[in-house]
Enzyme design. Structure first.
Site, mmCIF file in Angstrom:
data_model
loop_
_atom_site.group_PDB
_atom_site.id
_atom_site.type_symbol
_atom_site.label_atom_id
_atom_site.label_comp_id
_atom_site.label_asym_id
_atom_site.label_seq_id
_atom_site.Cartn_x
_atom_site.Cartn_y
_atom_site.Cartn_z
ATOM 1 C CB VAL A 34 -0.928 -0.002 1.232
ATOM 2 C CG1 VAL A 34 -1.826 1.230 1.218
ATOM 3 C CG2 VAL A 34 -1.767 -1.272 1.255
ATOM 4 N N PRO A 35 1.002 1.901 -1.133
ATOM 5 C CG PRO A 35 0.647 2.844 -3.254
ATOM 6 C CD PRO A 35 0.075 1.852 -2.275
ATOM 7 C CB CYS A 36 2.228 5.106 2.886
ATOM 8 S SG CYS A 36 3.613 4.159 3.504
ATOM 9 C CG HIS A 37 6.454 4.769 -1.629
ATOM 10 N ND1 HIS A 37 5.727 3.600 -1.441
ATOM 11 C CD2 HIS A 37 6.792 4.780 -2.941
ATOM 12 C CE1 HIS A 37 5.656 2.937 -2.597
ATOM 13 N NE2 HIS A 37 6.284 3.633 -3.514
#
Length: 205
Positions: free
Chosen positions: A144-147
């Site tokens: 889950v690409p929180c970056h």
DNA sequence: AATAACCGGCGGG
DNA sequence: CCCGCCGGTTATT
């Protein structure tokens, strides 16, 4: 056990690939948490912090290339800026409904773009601040690409693994997009900005 | 159960 | 730069 909800054990695996330690927590074929770190102990601690209290982690260090090779290598490929198929089921039962809503919206941000805390809040509800809280506790970094979430001034912003790591992840994800875009989610527009727009991202030459 | 404190943010001056 | 507000989560009582 006094009528209370019983606790369950959950398996935590860690494995090193090309200098990066990956960790996963798996129970009954479902993924409860993922992480990465440059230290094994840190990877284990990060996984443990993501798990709900009633899950008792049992840690295994896997060097054998069996059950979860595919999973570890998918994480490693994302770390390296690729976009692998990820066909493992994420279990989000221990998250609040708000966390789930934000994380599911975030999964719509494709590699090569970022969105902002504020835009994500407009689509998922709550405030930019609240979205930041969810990001800080994302149990599935990389997957889950929180970056891919940055402040609205398109600086890199903060990251649990350090902003330099965030910068590197995004630099590797560059797809050469040059124009902003958006994704429509339930009638609302989630803003998407090419990673090149972010201040301080190194241009490949 | 109620209240306060804590932020990976935003927007206006 | 400063400041008030933001709203979900966690800590404290």
């Amino acid at each position: 056990m006094r009528g209370g909800i019983s606790t369950f054990s959950i398996d935590v695996y860690v494995q090193e690939i090309e200098g990066v330690w990956y960790g996963v927590a798996i129970r009954q074929g479902e993924v409860y948490a993922t992480t990465f770190s440059f230290e094994m102990e840190d990877a284990i601690q990060r996984i443990k912090r993501s798990l709900p209290k009633r899950l008792k982690p049992i840690v295994w260090r896997t060097t054998d290339l069996q059950a979860y090779t595919e999973l570890f290598h998918a994480l490693h490929r994302i770390f390296n800026g690729e976009n692998p198929e990820f066909q493992f089921k994420l279990n989000m039962d221990h998250l609040t409904s708000y966390q789930k809503r934000v994380l599911l919206c975030l999964m719509e941000v494709p590699k090569g773009y970022v969105t902002t805390y504020g835009s994500l809040a407009k689509v998922a509800g709550g405030s930019a601040r609240a979205v930041g809280n969810v990001m800080a506790r994302n149990p599935f970094p990389l997957v889950v690409p929180c970056h891919r979430v940055v402040p609205h001034d398109l600086t890199v912003g903060n990251f649990g693994h350090g902003r330099e790591v965030k910068r590197e992840l995004l630099a590797r994800e560059d797809e050469g997009f040059t124009r902003p875009a958006y994704k429509e989610i339930e009638g609302r527009k989630l803003a998407l900005f090419p990673v090149k727009f972010i201040k301080g991202i190194k241009q490949p030459h």
